[in-house]
Design a protein around this motif. Structure first.
Motif, PDB file in Angstrom:
ATOM      1  N   SER A   1       8.980  -2.896  -8.638  1.00 31.45           N
ATOM      2  CA  SER A   1       8.302  -2.036  -7.396  1.00 31.45           C
ATOM      3  C   SER A   1       7.820  -0.364  -8.583  1.00 31.45           C
TER       4      SER A   1
ATOM      5  N   ALA B   1       4.184   1.084  -8.939  1.00 31.86           N
ATOM      6  CA  ALA B   1       3.846   2.610  -7.973  1.00 31.86           C
ATOM      7  C   ALA B   1       3.609   3.632  -9.140  1.00 31.86           C
TER       8      ALA B   1
ATOM      9  N   LEU C   1       2.072   8.313   3.826  1.00 33.03           N
ATOM     10  CA  LEU C   1       2.491   7.321   3.897  1.00 33.03           C
ATOM     11  C   LEU C   1       4.620   7.245   4.158  1.00 33.03           C
TER      12      LEU C   1
ATOM     13  N   GLY D   1      -5.704   2.363   0.913  1.00 34.52           N
ATOM     14  CA  GLY D   1      -3.812   1.719   0.963  1.00 34.52           C
ATOM     15  C   GLY D   1      -3.725   2.445   1.440  1.00 34.52           C
TER      16      GLY D   1
ATOM     17  N   SER E   1      -0.854  -0.730   3.271  1.00 34.63           N
ATOM     18  CA  SER E   1       0.450   0.492   2.818  1.00 34.63           C
ATOM     19  C   SER E   1       1.247  -0.081   4.052  1.00 34.63           C
ATOM     20  N   THR E   2       0.289   0.552   5.394  1.00 38.80           N
ATOM     21  CA  THR E   2       1.457   0.263   6.554  1.00 38.80           C
ATOM     22  C   THR E   2       1.393  -0.799   7.150  1.00 38.80           C
TER      23      THR E   2
ATOM     24  N   GLY F   1       2.024  -2.942   4.587  1.00 34.60           N
ATOM     25  CA  GLY F   1       2.493  -3.917   3.820  1.00 34.60           C
ATOM     26  C   GLY F   1       4.538  -3.591   4.144  1.00 34.60           C
ATOM     27  N   TYR F   2       4.301  -2.443   4.960  1.00 33.57           N
ATOM     28  CA  TYR F   2       5.815  -2.310   5.064  1.00 33.57           C
ATOM     29  C   TYR F   2       6.601  -3.342   6.522  1.00 33.57           C
TER      30      TYR F   2
ATOM     31  N   SER G   1      -4.477  -3.073  -4.684  1.00 32.86           N
ATOM     32  CA  SER G   1      -3.402  -3.443  -3.159  1.00 32.86           C
ATOM     33  C   SER G   1      -4.269  -4.656  -2.262  1.00 32.86           C
TER      34      SER G   1
ATOM     35  N   TYR H   1      -2.402  -7.386   0.482  1.00 32.73           N
ATOM     36  CA  TYR H   1      -2.967  -7.160   1.735  1.00 32.73           C
ATOM     37  C   TYR H   1      -2.935  -8.455   2.718  1.00 32.73           C
TER      38      TYR H   1
END
Length: 500
Positions: free
Chosen positions: A240, A244, A274, A350, A354-355, A357-358, A408, A412
């Motif tokens: 990870s 990043a 984020l 993103g 990413s929202t 993704g959590y 991403s 997703y």
């Protein structure tokens, strides 16, 4: 009312003490994240203006290198320590001491490697000094996170919030002092390092005085246990971290450091937004864990409801940030960073991705799919680096932003479809086809409108959002009752545990 009935009524509220404890820890975590986000915004605005685009590029490059190596130095031991401390709270000094020793050895080796590289391979005294200073306090922060595992294992997150708040207050104070004294980039960063040292001291003090951790120095000695036990966590953590940080490192190889500064500025805005979305980690994970213990069907139902809510909220937040991005860049970084706006517009989707993704990451953990996640992250990172090499040569820094957007989007869509298939949920439906079509259209319109004035952008993006909201409402994506159903389900589960 008879005394026996009154006693039973009062006894039924015992479980609320646990809920109050959860609420306190949640509040402490939200406060700590809020303070960190606020100070990060202020530090970024002050520091980037003080050192200029070139200096901020040097800092971003050094931070990327040291953060990457920080994943190596951390060795995933903070996650391992939490598990061990829960089972053996009286052995906390040995667990933390042995892990700290391993981290210290790895930190010294990494700092030595950085010094050798910038002295003999890529000779640059300024970058060498900046990298060593940033590396020193980054690695110290990694060790602080390990000690914080004591607070998390004992569910006393208030101590972490206090230590983080003190460290951030010190960070802001020394940054202002460095700027007032007209220090250069190395001088300001040297002062910044003192704030990290202060935070580490406060963390250790609370661990020893409030959590009963014994003396750490006698326990800081070689041991095979942290190496053997921490390795599985290390693999996932380093994957990870590489994902990043590789964009800035690749840019540093192929373009000038000032361009890295522009990309880092755009990326920092996305990261700040984020931080708020990251609170989903705290809220969703316990909910998923409780429901899957109840039944697979209950977990599936809650997952579907949370995903529908997250998809829409993530899209709305992303388009909102896109509408204001030029103003955000100007306020935080100044006019010198105006070229970061087109880069940021490519990175803004993103936020929405990413929202979700959590949520999907926590679902994968609950379903015990950590190994698959590690493989997917590694494959996505490798594909991203290869794609970046191809696109940067032709499109420069925008090629890197497009690469990040592509990777991403892959994650997703992959996790969305994989989890729905795994859980037996329909994934080719009219509302999801409509949503993803509107997702692409909304950000395409926002990108095209970026050159207009604030009023024009608000008008265009507002009309786009209104159209999307109406369309999603017609397809059932805006059935907000689902959000309340999630809360009711969680409360029902709590009542069931209390009554049992």
């Amino acid at each position: 009312m008879p005394l026996t009935s009154l006693y039973r009524r009062l006894s039924s509220y015992r479980f609320s003490d646990s809920l109050n404890g959860i609420a306190r820890n949640l509040s402490a975590t939200v406060v700590a994240r809020g303070v960190s986000m606020t100070v990060t915004v202020l530090f970024t605005a002050l520091f980037s203006r003080h050192v200029g685009v070139g200096g901020f590029g040097q800092y971003a490059y050094a931070l990327s290198l040291t953060t990457l190596l920080g994943g190596l130095c951390g060795f995933g031991l903070d996650n391992w320590a939490i598990r061990e401390l829960v089972h053996a709270p009286n052995d906390s000094a040995r667990i933390i001491g042995q892990a700290l020793f391993l981290q210290a050895i790895l930190s010294v080796l990494c700092l030595g490697g950085l010094a050798a590289y910038f002295t003999f391979v890529h000779r640059d005294p300024t970058v060498l000094a900046v990298t060593l200073i940033v590396g020193a306090y980054t690695f110290l922060d990694v060790s602080g996170l390990l000690v914080i595992s004591v607070f998390r294992a004992r569910e006393v997150m208030a101590y972490e919030a206090i230590a983080v708040s003190i460290g951030n207050a010190a960070l802001l104070a020394v940054t202002l002092a460095g700027i007032a004294l007209h220090l250069g980039i190395r001088g300001v960063l040297a002062l910044v390092s003192t704030s990290y040292l202060l935070k580490f001291i406060v963390i250790v003090w609370y661990a020893k005085r409030r959590c009963g951790v014994g003396s750490l120095m006698p326990e800081m000695k070689p041991a095979a246990t942290p190496v053997r036990a921490g390795f599985p966590f290390f693999v996932s953590s380093i994957g990870s971290t590489v994902y990043a940080n590789y964009p800035r490192l690749v840019l540093a190889v192929f373009v000038a450091l000032p361009v890295v500064g522009l990309y880092a500025a755009a990326e920092r805005i996305i990261a700040l937004v984020l931080v708020v979305s990251g609170i989903l980690d705290i809220v969703v994970y316990p909910m998923f864990a409780r429901r899957i213990e109840h039944s697979d069907e209950a977990f599936t139902r809650v997952y579907q409801q949370v995903v529908d809510f997250t998809l829409v909220v993530g899209l709305l937040i992303g388009v909102g940030v896109a509408s204001l991005l030029p103003e955000i860049v100007r306020v935080l970084f100044g006019n010198a960073y105006r070229d970061a706006v087109p880069i940021g517009m490519l990175l803004v989707p993103g936020i929405a991705m990413s929202t979700l993704g959590y949520v999907n990451a926590r679902a994968m953990f609950v379903l015990h799919r950590e190994k698959m996640m590690s493989v997917t992250v590694a494959a996505t990172t490798a594909a991203g680096i290869l794609t970046a090499f191809l696109l940067i040569r032709s499109y420069g820094v925008k090629g890197m932003a497009v690469t990040t957007l592509i990777t991403s989007a892959f994650g997703y869509l992959f996790y969305f479809f994989y989890l729905r298939i795994k859980l037996g949920l329909p994934w080719i439906t009219a509302r999801y086809v409509t949503f993803f079509a509107m997702f692409a259209l909304a950000f395409a319109v926002a990108y095209a409108a970026q050159g207009g004035g604030l009023a024009q952008r608000f008008l265009v993006n507002g009309a786009m959002l209104l159209f999307i909201v109406v369309l999603l409402w017609l397809t059932g994506m805006l059935d907000w009752l689902r959000v309340f159903q999630v809360r009711v389900i969680a409360e029902d589960a709590t009542v069931g545990v209390a009554s049992s």
